[in-house]
Design a protein around this motif. Sequence first.
Motif, PDB file in Angstrom:
ATOM      1  N   UNK A 106      28.774  -6.737   6.112  1.00 24.49           N
ATOM      2  CA  UNK A 106      29.727  -6.392   7.176  1.00 24.49           C
ATOM      3  C   UNK A 106      29.629  -4.932   7.593  1.00 24.49           C
ATOM      4  N   UNK A 107      29.251  -4.042   6.690  1.00 25.11           N
ATOM      5  CA  UNK A 107      29.208  -2.618   7.044  1.00 25.11           C
ATOM      6  C   UNK A 107      28.041  -2.291   7.984  1.00 25.11           C
ATOM      7  N   UNK A 108      27.176  -3.254   8.255  1.00 22.01           N
ATOM      8  CA  UNK A 108      26.038  -3.009   9.149  1.00 22.01           C
ATOM      9  C   UNK A 108      26.377  -3.216  10.620  1.00 22.01           C
ATOM     10  N   UNK A 109      27.542  -3.806  10.915  1.00 23.22           N
ATOM     11  CA  UNK A 109      27.938  -4.091  12.306  1.00 23.22           C
ATOM     12  C   UNK A 109      29.362  -3.613  12.571  1.00 23.22           C
ATOM     13  N   UNK A 110      29.731  -3.598  13.843  1.00 19.83           N
ATOM     14  CA  UNK A 110      31.035  -3.078  14.250  1.00 19.83           C
ATOM     15  C   UNK A 110      32.158  -4.089  14.043  1.00 19.83           C
ATOM     16  N   UNK A 111      33.387  -3.584  14.103  1.00 19.28           N
ATOM     17  CA  UNK A 111      34.563  -4.459  14.065  1.00 19.28           C
ATOM     18  C   UNK A 111      34.480  -5.544  15.123  1.00 19.28           C
ATOM     19  N   UNK A 112      34.257  -5.134  16.371  1.00 21.67           N
ATOM     20  CA  UNK A 112      34.248  -6.095  17.478  1.00 21.67           C
ATOM     21  C   UNK A 112      33.200  -7.175  17.272  1.00 21.67           C
ATOM     22  N   UNK A 113      32.037  -6.799  16.767  1.00 18.37           N
ATOM     23  CA  UNK A 113      30.985  -7.797  16.542  1.00 18.37           C
ATOM     24  C   UNK A 113      31.456  -8.862  15.564  1.00 18.37           C
ATOM     25  N   UNK A 114      31.983  -8.435  14.422  1.00 15.64           N
ATOM     26  CA  UNK A 114      32.379  -9.418  13.406  1.00 15.64           C
ATOM     27  C   UNK A 114      33.585 -10.239  13.846  1.00 15.64           C
ATOM     28  N   UNK A 115      34.541  -9.604  14.502  1.00 18.64           N
ATOM     29  CA  UNK A 115      35.728 -10.361  14.943  1.00 18.64           C
ATOM     30  C   UNK A 115      35.336 -11.442  15.935  1.00 18.64           C
ATOM     31  N   UNK A 116      34.485 -11.104  16.880  1.00 15.97           N
ATOM     32  CA  UNK A 116      34.060 -12.088  17.877  1.00 15.97           C
ATOM     33  C   UNK A 116      33.159 -13.152  17.251  1.00 15.97           C
TER      34      UNK A 116
END
Length: 411
Positions: free
Chosen positions: A310-320
């Motif tokens: 998860x630390x490799x991508x942004x909040x918005x990426x993971x939430x979507x």
Amino acid sequence: MDQIVHGKAGADLQNTPRPPLDGLKVLDLTVARAGPTAVRHLADWGAEVIRIDQPLPPKGSPANEDVVGTERSSDYQNLHRNKRSIRLDLKSSAGREIFLDLVRGADVVIENMRPGVKKRLRIAYEDLQSINPRLIYGSISGYGQTGPYRDRAGLDHIAQGMTGLMSVTGVPGGGPLRVGIAVGDLTAGNILALNLMIALFEREKTGRGRWVHTSLLESLLFMLDFQATRWLVDGEVPRSVGNEHPTGVPTDLFPTADGQINLTAPTPKMWASLCKVMEKPEWSAQEEWSTRRGRIKHRATIHAAIADVTRTRSNDYWIQTLNSVGIPCGPIYTMDQVFEDEQVKLLGLAAPVHHPELGTIRLVGSPMNFDGTEKRIRSATPDPGADAKEILANLGYGPEKIATLEENGII
């Protein structure tokens, strides 16, 4: 939903549908937060609520102040909207007589005094039921209406400790921790409101009122739900697990490239989807991670592995991305960010109302929705006693009698 209403309900409401509780008459004797929370549900949905405020203190005495603040504080304004107010000295015979006149035409009385107080004032259910057999009388106490703790002062913080809530809150090894909201007060208020609705439904069949009551202790212990059941049924004493979940793995806060997210994927289907989205087929292949019990056992290893991804991508990426495949995932907001969220705005949870002194303010809107009925705050919180003359005139009191009551400090 976001229409601003100026002052009390009036001509601007004539062309709108009547709210569900229109015609219900409620007398509000509550203080602090638990009782007002119950009353607020009824007031928000159309009940005619008259708040019985304390009389003005004698000159030179400290001013009356509720634990939620003065009448102009944000907390007080949020709790007591959609009401009218009269000051009454219930310790005086004249004040009590006015109150009894109000009771004769009321449907509901709500109070959260200690059990002995209402008996001393002679306004307990048995005192009022004889003059209004249809009356629904609702009470909230700290620990119940009977028993060795019945006369103790009930406070949310104390109830959180006594019910075990603080023992399951916080990080492991960190010691007991209070929940960040007055969850005991709010829960007791919500439960009493439901209790009142059940009693009103029963009255439609029987024609008679009833005393209904709950307590901070009962309500909050009920909310412990599966933790309490784990002890009662399984003999297991639950402990605090921080942001993790005691039985659903994975569940935790996880770091991202620009912050943190809440993520939970405890079911077999969600776990399989998580492994696929994170491009980790080897997680699915690990036999010890393939069952719920196995994931609980290997919780720390699994959470560490997820965090590395998860630390490799942004909040918005993971939430979507995660929500798109049915995995619950969301942001960690501060309060200012909450009310900027598009979904919160759409739901109208910041409800505007006009106060004659404070101007236009926003309060927390009702979480309930009735199809075909507009959800809005009809009127701002009145100053204590602001509606006394109108209320007494409606009871048939003449101007001279009202003036005498005012001069004598009864209202």
